[in-house]
Motif scaffolding. Structure first.
Motif, short mmCIF file in Angstrom:
data_model
loop_
_atom_site.label_atom_id
_atom_site.label_comp_id
_atom_site.label_asym_id
_atom_site.label_seq_id
_atom_site.Cartn_x
_atom_site.Cartn_y
_atom_site.Cartn_z
N ASN A 290 44.62 47.81 24.99
CA ASN A 290 44.03 46.74 24.18
C ASN A 290 43.83 45.52 25.08
O ASN A 290 44.70 44.65 25.19
N ASN A 291 42.68 45.48 25.74
CA ASN A 291 42.41 44.42 26.71
C ASN A 291 41.44 43.37 26.18
O ASN A 291 41.43 42.24 26.66
N ALA A 292 40.62 43.71 25.20
CA ALA A 292 39.62 42.76 24.69
C ALA A 292 40.33 41.50 24.20
O ALA A 292 41.25 41.56 23.39
N GLY A 293 39.91 40.36 24.71
CA GLY A 293 40.52 39.10 24.30
C GLY A 293 39.81 37.95 24.98
O GLY A 293 39.08 38.15 25.96
N LEU A 294 39.99 36.75 24.45
CA LEU A 294 39.32 35.61 25.05
C LEU A 294 39.99 34.31 24.60
O LEU A 294 40.77 34.29 23.65
N SER A 295 39.65 33.26 25.32
CA SER A 295 40.06 31.92 24.92
C SER A 295 38.80 31.08 24.76
O SER A 295 37.85 31.22 25.54
N ARG A 296 38.78 30.25 23.75
CA ARG A 296 37.65 29.35 23.52
C ARG A 296 38.15 27.93 23.38
O ARG A 296 38.99 27.64 22.54
N LEU B 46 39.48 24.01 24.87
CA LEU B 46 40.78 23.46 25.30
C LEU B 46 40.90 22.09 24.63
O LEU B 46 40.87 21.05 25.28
N ASP B 47 41.01 22.14 23.30
CA ASP B 47 41.02 20.92 22.50
C ASP B 47 42.39 20.72 21.86
O ASP B 47 43.12 21.68 21.61
N LYS B 48 42.70 19.46 21.58
CA LYS B 48 43.88 19.18 20.78
C LYS B 48 43.69 19.85 19.41
O LYS B 48 42.55 19.96 18.93
N LEU B 49 44.78 20.30 18.82
CA LEU B 49 44.68 21.05 17.56
C LEU B 49 43.91 20.28 16.50
O LEU B 49 43.04 20.84 15.82
N PHE C 179 36.50 25.02 14.63
CA PHE C 179 36.86 26.13 13.74
C PHE C 179 36.28 27.47 14.23
O PHE C 179 36.94 28.50 14.15
N GLN C 180 35.08 27.43 14.74
CA GLN C 180 34.45 28.66 15.21
C GLN C 180 35.23 29.25 16.40
O GLN C 180 35.41 30.47 16.50
N ASP C 181 35.69 28.37 17.29
CA ASP C 181 36.52 28.83 18.41
C ASP C 181 37.78 29.51 17.89
O ASP C 181 38.19 30.56 18.38
N ILE D 102 41.17 34.34 17.00
CA ILE D 102 42.03 35.07 16.06
C ILE D 102 41.44 36.44 15.75
O ILE D 102 42.16 37.45 15.75
N ASP D 103 40.14 36.50 15.54
CA ASP D 103 39.50 37.77 15.19
C ASP D 103 39.50 38.76 16.35
O ASP D 103 39.61 39.97 16.14
#
Length: 257
Positions: free
Chosen positions: A90-96, A98-101, A106-108, A113-114
């Motif tokens: 299970n390698n598929a993954g990403l980061s979107r 670099l913002d403060k919470l 929301f789209q990121d 999460i998805d």
């Protein structure tokens, strides 16, 4: 060392980075590869390269792991000769972003999460029952140092990788009494398209992440994955955290310039 000759290995996110590196390492060991990713043309290029250098069978699947119906269809419609998956990476993954919470996009959030949590769960849910039925198998989840240490503005991404860590532990517990193994390989800084994706294609900003540092390469991570799956069958490598020498924690990095 356990031989993986002719074992069927399904790798998600196989079109680049760690996934592509895993494909080459496993092809070299004589495994049969199911390569899954969204970008079919990139998968085809990888398959051509692997076939040129190694003698192995390859089956390509264009797949967005976020789409549960597509994942179910991809697994259930595999040709009979490809349906008995021995190793799931299970390698598929990403980061979107670099913002403060409190300033996050929301789209990121949804995309991380998805992909990082739900996509991993979908693949696991549809592949592992077959492993249980056949009484053999190994699941390797690609986690991150971010699942162990939260860093400023990493909030949701770190949350998704902490989830991967917990899911890996939970799966191992749920499979107790079966011969199926579960490993989580959690790297620190690896030079892939990761930062390009995080910064939405801003290459200048992405390049600064690795400036003055010798990061891990995808091959380094693939070597560790390969080590996990080739241990004797009674050995389970639960978790490996690997970082470049220039990195001591999620936030402590030695830069030479």
């Amino acid at each position: 060392m356990l031989s993986i000759q002719n074992q069927i290995v399904l790798i998600t996110g196989a079109s680049s980075g760690i996934g592509a590196a895993c494909a080459k390492v496993f092809a070299n060991a004589g495994a049969k590869l199911i390569l899954a990713a969204r970008r079919l043309e990139r998968l085809q290029e990888l398959a051509d390269e692997v076939s040129k250098n190694f003698t192995t069978d390859i089956h390509l699947v264009q797949l967005d792991v976020r789409d549960r119906t597509a994942v179910e269809s991809a697994i259930s419609t595999l040709p009979p000769s490809w349906s008995e998956i021995d190793i799931l990476i299970n390698n598929a993954g990403l980061s979107r972003g670099l913002d403060k919470l409190h300033e996050g996009d929301f789209q990121d959030w949804e995309e991380m999460i998805d992909t990082n949590i739900k996509g991993l769960l979908y693949l696991t849910r549809y592949v592992v029952p077959g492993m249980v039925k056949r009484d053999r198998g190994h699941v390797v989840n690609i986690g991150s140092i971010a699942g162990h240490q939260t860093y400023p503005s990493g909030n949701v991404y770190c949350g998704t990788k902490a989830a991967v860590r917990a899911i890996s532990e939970g799966l191992k517990q749920d499979l107790l009494g079966t011969p199926i193994r579960v490993s989580s390989v959690d790297p620190g800084m690896v030079e892939t398209e990761f930062s390009d994706v995080r910064f939405h294609g801003d290459s200048d900003r992405a390049n600064k992440v690795y400036q003055g540092v010798k990061p891990l390469t995808p091959d380094d991570v693939a070597d560790v994955v390969f080590f996990c799956v080739t241990r004797p069958s009674h050995v389970n490598i639960n978790e490996v955290v690997l970082m470049p020498v220039d990195q001591a924690s999620a936030t402590l990095v030695n830069r030479r310039n």
